[in-house]
Scaffold this motif. Structure first.
Motif, short mmCIF file in Angstrom:
data_model
loop_
_atom_site.label_atom_id
_atom_site.label_comp_id
_atom_site.label_asym_id
_atom_site.label_seq_id
_atom_site.Cartn_x
_atom_site.Cartn_y
_atom_site.Cartn_z
N ASP A 35 0.81 -1.22 0.00
CA ASP A 35 0.00 0.00 0.00
C ASP A 35 0.85 1.28 0.00
OD1 ASP A 35 -2.30 -1.51 0.14
OD2 ASP A 35 -3.14 -0.48 1.87
N GLN A 36 1.94 1.32 -0.72
CA GLN A 36 2.79 2.51 -0.67
C GLN A 36 2.74 3.28 -1.98
OE1 GLN A 36 6.76 1.87 0.79
NE2 GLN A 36 7.33 4.01 0.56
N CYS A 37 2.27 4.51 -1.90
CA CYS A 37 2.17 5.37 -3.08
C CYS A 37 3.56 5.70 -3.62
CB CYS A 37 1.43 6.65 -2.70
SG CYS A 37 1.10 7.76 -4.08
N ASP A 324 3.26 -3.31 -3.71
CA ASP A 324 2.37 -4.03 -4.62
C ASP A 324 1.45 -3.07 -5.41
OD1 ASP A 324 1.06 -3.42 -2.27
OD2 ASP A 324 0.64 -5.51 -1.75
N HIS A 325 1.26 -1.87 -4.89
CA HIS A 325 0.45 -0.85 -5.55
C HIS A 325 0.57 0.41 -4.70
CE1 HIS A 325 -2.18 -2.09 -2.33
NE2 HIS A 325 -2.26 -3.30 -2.85
N GLY A 326 -0.13 1.46 -5.07
CA GLY A 326 -0.11 2.68 -4.29
C GLY A 326 -1.30 2.77 -3.36
N LEU A 327 -1.67 3.99 -2.98
CA LEU A 327 -2.79 4.21 -2.06
C LEU A 327 -3.25 5.65 -2.19
CD1 LEU A 327 -4.19 2.43 0.21
CD2 LEU A 327 -2.96 3.88 1.82
N MET A 335 -9.77 6.60 0.08
CA MET A 335 -8.79 6.20 1.07
C MET A 335 -7.95 5.00 0.62
SD MET A 335 -9.25 8.46 3.38
CE MET A 335 -8.16 7.84 4.64
N GLY A 336 -8.48 4.18 -0.30
CA GLY A 336 -7.85 2.91 -0.63
C GLY A 336 -7.14 2.89 -1.97
N HIS A 343 -2.16 7.72 -8.02
CA HIS A 343 -1.71 7.50 -6.65
C HIS A 343 -1.94 6.08 -6.16
CE1 HIS A 343 -5.98 8.06 -5.80
NE2 HIS A 343 -5.92 9.32 -6.22
N SER A 344 -2.92 5.40 -6.73
CA SER A 344 -3.26 4.05 -6.27
C SER A 344 -2.70 2.94 -7.15
CB SER A 344 -4.78 3.90 -6.15
OG SER A 344 -5.28 4.79 -5.18
#
Length: 485
Positions: A35-37, A324-327, A335-336, A343-344
Motif C-alpha cells: 500500500d505505498q504510493c 504491490d500498488h499505491g494508495l 482512502m484505498g 496515486h493508487s
C-alpha cells in the motif's frame, strides 16, 4: 526524457556494454512494502522522511511510472502478488488464483532455487492455497494479509471485514477513538513486537548467516507496512506535526463516481477507514499515521542495508524496493487502492546494484511485475516463454517496451495510458475521464468533454479495446459474472 536518455548514453559510453551487467550469480534482495504510493519517498515526493530509501534512490534507478495493472477483488495485493510471483498477466493470474492447484515450479523464487540459489522469504505472503514453506529454501515468520484489531471499547477482537476501532475516523480533532502507538489495539502490535521490526530483524539474521556461504541467495522481504492499521511507535508519529502536513491538491470530500466505481460507503473496507464526507482534518491525520509507518519501516530497511554492507555482501547484491500498488489516503475523496488513479496504481520502484546506473529517474511507463523477468536476466537465468512481463534492462538503456499501459478493477473500472494521456472508464455509468498527465499530474481536470481532445479520446478508446483483447479481459466476453472473488 531526452535528458535522461542522454545521461544514459553517457553512462553507457563510460562503462561500455558492461554498464548493465553484474557479477556472476549476484545476490538478489527484494524488499516489498504494501500500500505505498509511488511518491512517498523523501527523495521523490519530499514529504516523507525516508533516509535509507533516499540512499537507494541515489545509488540506483528509480522508475517514476511503474504500474500495478489492477485486481479482480478488493484485496488488490493478492492480484499484484500473484502476477509478480508467477509472471502471469492479470486475467491469467485470476484464473490461476481460482484454480485448486498451485505448482511450486510456477513461482519466481523457484527459478532461482533451480539455478543454485538459496532462497528465503519473510513477511506478508497473501497468495492463497500454497505455502511459502514449500517454495523457498527457508522462511521466517509468515504474516497474514491483515492482522486482527482489538477494540478496548468493545472488549474484544474483530476481523478485517468488521468495522471497529480504526474505522470512520477521526471525526475531528477531539476524536480519541484510536491510538496508533498503543499495543492495546493489537494489529501490528500483536505479539508484543511491531511486525515491521520482526520482518526487519529476521532479514538481518538471514544475511548474517550468509557470511561464510559461497552460494548466492535470493531473499524476499515483505513488510505489511504501510498497510493499515497505520500503527507505529510514538516517536515516529511525533516526527509529523499535523499542522505541517499538506492537504493533497486533489482532495475531495466525496468521490462523485463512487457508486459506479463500487467504492461508496460500505462497499469496500479501505474506503470505510475515513469518515464520509472526508474532512481536511481526517485526511491529514490519516496521512500523518501513514507517513509515520513508512518512516518506521524505512528504519528497518536501513538495518538490512547495514547488514549487507557489514558482511561484505553488498558489492555483489542487486537491491530492489517496490510495493504491490499505491494508495489514495485522502486523494480524490478516496482512502484505498481500488481505483485507477495514479496515486493508487503506482508504487515506487528502485533497482540498485553493481554496475547499474546511479541516481537515474526514468519516466517510461512499465509494470511493477516486470521485476520478475528483470531479476532473471540479471542473474543470467533464461526467462521462460510463458512469462508475460518484460525485463526492465532495455528500459534502463532508453528503450520503450510497452505501447500502452492497461489497468482494471473487477468489472467496474478500466484504464489505459498511452504516452502522456490517460483514459479511465466506469462501465456501470458509462463515464469517461481523460487526463493529460504531463500538465495535470494530480488528475484534477477531466478533458473527456473538451472538443479539442475528441481525437485523443477516440484514439484512447480504441487503444483500450486493443489492450482488453490482448489481455483477454472478461468484460469483453461477458464472462466476468462467472468469476469469483
Amino acid at each position: 526524457m531526452k535528458k535522461i536518455f542522454l545521461l544514459l548514453m553517457i553512462v553507457s559510453s563510460v562503462f561500455g556494454m558492461s554498464a548493465f551487467s553484474v557479477h556472476k550469480h549476484p545476490n538478489i534482495v527484494f524488499i516489498f512494502s504494501d500500500d505505498q504510493c509511488w511518491d512517498t519517498i523523501g527523495a521523490i515526493g519530499g514529504e516523507v522522511l525516508t533516509p535509507h530509501l533516499d540512499k537507494l534512490v541515489a545509488e540506483g534507478v528509480f522508475f517514476k511510472n511503474a504500474y500495478n495493472s489492477g485486481a479482480w477483488q478488493g484485496a488488490v495485493c493478492i492480484a499484484s502478488r500473484t502476477m509478480l510471483m508467477t509472471g502471469k498477466q492479470l486475467w491469467k493470474s485470476h484464473q490461476y488464483s481460482d484454480s485448486k492447484q498451485r505448482n511450486p515450479s510456477d513461482f519466481w523464487s523457484t527459478f532461482f532455487k533451480n539455478n543454485g540459489y538459496k532462497t528465503y522469504f519473510t513477511g506478508k505472503w497473501h497468495i492463497s492455497r500454497i505455502s511459502p514453506d514449500i517454495i523457498y529454501s527457508s522462511t521466517g515468520t509468515i504474516m497474514p494479509g491483515m492482522p486482527t484489531y482489538s477494540d478496548p471499547k468493545l472488549g474484544g477482537n474483530y476481523k478485517w471485514n468488521e468495522r471497529g476501532a480504526g474505522y470512520f475516523r477521526p471525526i475531528d480533532v477531539t476524536d480519541q477513538s484510536w491510538d496508533p502507538s498503543d499495543p492495546l489495539y493489537g494489529g501490528f502490535w500483536e505479539g508484543g513486537i511491531h511486525w515491521s521490526e520482526i520482518t526487519g530483524q529476521e532479514s538481518v539474521d538471514f544475511i548474517l548467516q550468509q557470511v561464510h556461504e559461497n552460494k548466492p541467495f535470493f531473499m524476499q522481504v515483505a513488510f505489511n507496512a504501510p498497510h493499515d492499521p497505520r500503527q507505529s511507535p510514538i516517536e515516529f508519529i511525533e516526527q509529523y506535526d499535523v499542522n505541517d502536513i499538506k492537504l493533497p491538491k486533489n482532495f475531495l470530500p466525496l468521490q462523485p463516481h463512487a457508486v459506479a466505481m463500487q467504492l461508496a460507503k460500505g462497499m469496500t473496507r479501505d474506503e470505510d477507514l475515513g469518515p464520509f464526507p472526508r474532512t481536511p482534518y481526517s485526511v491529514i491525520k490519516n496521512r500523518q499515521e501513514y507517513f509515520a509507518l513508512i518512516t518506521h519501516m524505512d528504519e528497518q530497511i536501513g538495518k538490512i542495508l547495514d547488514a549487507l554492507e557489514k558482511t561484505g555482501k553488498k558489492e555483489n547484491t542487486i537491491i530492489i524496493f517496490t510495493s504491490d500498488h499505491g494508495l489514495a489516503c485522502g486523494q480524490h475523496g478516496l482512502m484505498g487502492k481500488q481505483n485507477m488513479y495514479e496515486h493508487s496504481m503506482k508504487p515506487p520502484l528502485i533497482i540498485s546494484g553493481p554496475n547499474l546506473p546511479k541516481g537515474i529517474q526514468i519516466d517510461t511507463p512499465v509494470y511493477m511485475q516486470d521485476l520478475m523477468p528483470t531479476t532473471l536476466e540479471l542473474a543470467g537465468i533464461n526467462i521462460p516463454s510463458e512469462i508475460d512481463f518484460k525485463s526492465l534492462l532495455p528500459v534502463i538503456k532508453g528503450q520503450k517496451t510497452y505501447s500502452a499501459i492497461y489497468g482494471a478493477y473487477k468489472d467496474k473500472q478500466r484504464m489505459v495510458r498511452k504516452d502522456n494521456m490517460k483514459l479511465i472508464w466506469y462501465p456501470d455509468s458509462d463515464t469517461w475521464l481523460l487526463f493529460d498527465l504531463d500538465n495535470d499530474s494530480n488528475e484534477c481536470t477531466n478533458l473527456a468533454d473538451n472538443p479539442e481532445y475528441q481525437a485523443v479520446l477516440n484514439d484512447l478508446k480504441n487503444t483500450l479495446i486493443n489492450e482488453q483483447e490482448k489481455w483477454g479481459d472478461p468484460l469483453l466476453s461477458g464472462n466476468f459474472g462467472n468469476m469469483k472473488e
